[in-house]
Design an enzyme around this catalytic site. Structure first.
Site, PDB file in Angstrom:
ATOM      1  N   CYS A  60       0.827  -1.223   0.000  1.00  0.00           N
ATOM      2  CA  CYS A  60       0.000   0.000   0.000  1.00  0.00           C
ATOM      3  C   CYS A  60       0.857   1.267   0.000  1.00  0.00           C
ATOM      4  O   CYS A  60       1.675   1.469   0.900  1.00  0.00           O
ATOM      5  CB  CYS A  60      -0.892  -0.008   1.237  1.00  0.00           C
ATOM      6  SG  CYS A  60      -1.783   1.545   1.461  1.00  0.00           S
ATOM      7  N   TYR A 191      -5.134   6.108  -8.847  1.00  0.00           N
ATOM      8  CA  TYR A 191      -6.375   5.430  -8.430  1.00  0.00           C
ATOM      9  C   TYR A 191      -7.563   5.981  -9.205  1.00  0.00           C
ATOM     10  O   TYR A 191      -8.493   5.247  -9.537  1.00  0.00           O
ATOM     11  CB  TYR A 191      -6.605   5.594  -6.920  1.00  0.00           C
ATOM     12  CG  TYR A 191      -5.721   4.689  -6.096  1.00  0.00           C
ATOM     13  CD1 TYR A 191      -6.173   3.440  -5.671  1.00  0.00           C
ATOM     14  CD2 TYR A 191      -4.426   5.062  -5.756  1.00  0.00           C
ATOM     15  CE1 TYR A 191      -5.360   2.597  -4.924  1.00  0.00           C
ATOM     16  CE2 TYR A 191      -3.606   4.227  -5.016  1.00  0.00           C
ATOM     17  CZ  TYR A 191      -4.071   2.995  -4.599  1.00  0.00           C
ATOM     18  OH  TYR A 191      -3.262   2.161  -3.875  1.00  0.00           O
TER      19      TYR A 191
HETATM   20  N1  LIG Z   1      -7.348   5.736   4.508  1.00  0.00           N
HETATM   21  C1  LIG Z   1      -7.406   6.094   3.116  1.00  0.00           C
HETATM   22  C2  LIG Z   1      -6.233   5.606   2.287  1.00  0.00           C
HETATM   23  C3  LIG Z   1      -5.622   4.311   2.651  1.00  0.00           C
HETATM   24  C4  LIG Z   1      -6.049   3.219   1.717  1.00  0.00           C
HETATM   25  O1  LIG Z   1      -6.914   3.394   0.853  1.00  0.00           O
HETATM   26  N2  LIG Z   1      -5.417   2.075   1.860  1.00  0.00           N
HETATM   27  C5  LIG Z   1      -5.804   0.933   1.057  1.00  0.00           C
HETATM   28  C6  LIG Z   1      -4.638   0.101   0.641  1.00  0.00           C
HETATM   29  S1  LIG Z   1      -3.625   0.904  -0.536  1.00  0.00           S
HETATM   30  C7  LIG Z   1      -6.698   0.072   1.901  1.00  0.00           C
HETATM   31  O2  LIG Z   1      -6.414  -0.144   3.050  1.00  0.00           O
HETATM   32  N3  LIG Z   1      -7.752  -0.446   1.316  1.00  0.00           N
HETATM   33  C8  LIG Z   1      -8.661  -1.300   1.995  1.00  0.00           C
HETATM   34  C9  LIG Z   1      -9.912  -1.520   1.203  1.00  0.00           C
HETATM   35  O3  LIG Z   1     -10.001  -0.946   0.128  1.00  0.00           O
HETATM   36  O4  LIG Z   1     -10.764  -2.271   1.653  1.00  0.00           O
HETATM   37  C10 LIG Z   1      -8.740   5.746   2.516  1.00  0.00           C
HETATM   38  O5  LIG Z   1      -9.605   5.371   3.282  1.00  0.00           O
HETATM   39  O6  LIG Z   1      -8.945   5.921   1.328  1.00  0.00           O
END
Ligand SMILES: N[C@@H](CCC(=O)N[C@@H](CS)C(=O)NCC(=O)O)C(=O)O
Length: 321
Positions: A60, A191
């Site tokens: 990540c 993204y």
């Molecule tokens: N906390 C932020 C960014 C962190 C984030 O998106 N991390 C990803 C991994 S790169 C994640 O944990 N994704 C879990 C999911 O999509 O269920 C968000 O909620 O967008």
């Protein structure tokens, strides 16, 4: 319009709109909570060595920032580290890399357990990075941009004597503006390309991404790092996207106007950082590839992980400095 990877975070126009960060507690010497307690009435947790645990996934980019900053500042012994498996199942991030499937300190098998014990009504995505209080098992923060800045500013008492200043006061106005552009067009821009569900939303994100990469190339043609002669938080944030560019974003997210290796200034800059202590050793290309290609089923339903690209260039001479 075809299906979205995250429908709750997709606008009517097919654009990806990232969820806000739910937990925004801060660890700070200004907390009025006693040692072992907290948070105080302003959400401030006391600054304590050995109390908090950073949960990350090697794949990540947002979590990777925190891992790099923690190392550069010499906080490895002060904040412990838990690592989740790069592949989530339907219950989310798993501690499947640990011998019995449980984080040895928190005693949980899934990161969602910490989220739900902090807020039992939590319905958003359970994300890394997360800073967790080992005394209560509660999530202090998943607010990744504030987390790394706090490591630089609020955790100063525990920095190594030779720690770099990653967020120098005099540079903050310029850095904040630059990091906002990098976030919008590059960090989150990849993204927005990958999770777009309309051609228009993809086209817009793609164009902004490569225009910004061109502007950054120009900036970096005349200086070693984004803010001059010294590494700052801005470099960490750009690096974690660049290092994933060819292995994940170019193919999986369709960011394919050019590869990183076809952008000479950025490629040399990324190699320079990769070869700097605290950066390259935190990169796991295998986890990165497996995570992206085997997690987003709407984008890659076969979950086939590509064998390429050739990664041998990362350790070649960069000619900068
Ligand atoms: N906390 C932020 C960014 C962190 C984030 O998106 N991390 C990803 C991994 S790169 C994640 O944990 N994704 C879990 C999911 O999509 O269920 C968000 O909620 O967008």
């Amino acid at each position: 319009m075809s299906g979205a990877q995250f429908s709750a975070e997709t606008s009517g126009g097919g654009a990806f709109v990232r969820q806000p960060n739910r937990f925004t507690g801060r660890v700070t010497p200004h907390s009025t909570a006693p040692e072992g307690g907290g948070p105080d009435d302003q959400g401030r947790w006391p600054l304590e060595a050995g109390r908090y645990r950073l949960i990350w996934c090697r794949a990540c980019p947002w979590a990777h920032r925190a891992r790099i900053v923690r190392g550069l500042l010499g906080l490895d012994e002060v904040i412990s580290l838990g690592t989740v498996d790069p592949i989530r199942d339907e219950r989310g991030w798993r501690f499947a890399l640990d011998p019995d499937g449980f984080d040895p300190v928190l005693g949980i098998g899934f990161l969602s357990e910490a989220y739900l014990s902090t807020d039992r009504d939590y319905t958003g995505r359970v994300t890394v990075p997360a800073l967790v209080d080992t005394l209560t098992g509660r999530v202090v923060t998943n607010d990744y941009p504030q987390l790394t800045l706090d490591l630089s500013t609020e955790w100063r008492r525990f920095h190594a004597p030779d720690a770099p200043d990653l967020y120098p006061v005099e540079l903050r106005p310029e850095m904040d503006a630059l990091m906002a552009e990098i976030h919008r067009d590059v960090n989150n821009g990849v993204y927005r390309c990958g999770f777009a569900t309309s051609q228009e939303a993809y086209d817009e994100a793609f164009t902004a991404l490569f225009a910004r990469l061109d502007a950054l190339s120009e900036r970096l043609a005349g200086r070693r790092y984004l803010m001059g002669d010294a590494i700052t938080e801005a470099d960490v944030r750009l690096f974690t996207t660049l290092v994933r560019f060819d292995v994940a974003y170019h193919g999986h997210f369709k960011c394919n106007e050019r590869k990183l290796t076809e952008m000479p200034v950025l490629w040399a800059y990324a190699r320079d950082l990769f070869q700097t202590p605290g950066f390259g050793e935190t990169v796991d290309f295998d986890h990165i590839k497996r995570h992206y290609y085997a997690t987003h089923d709407m984008i890659n339903p076969t979950r086939i992980v590509p064998l390429g690209p050739d990664l041998s260039g990362w350790t070649t001479a960069h000619g900068r400095g």
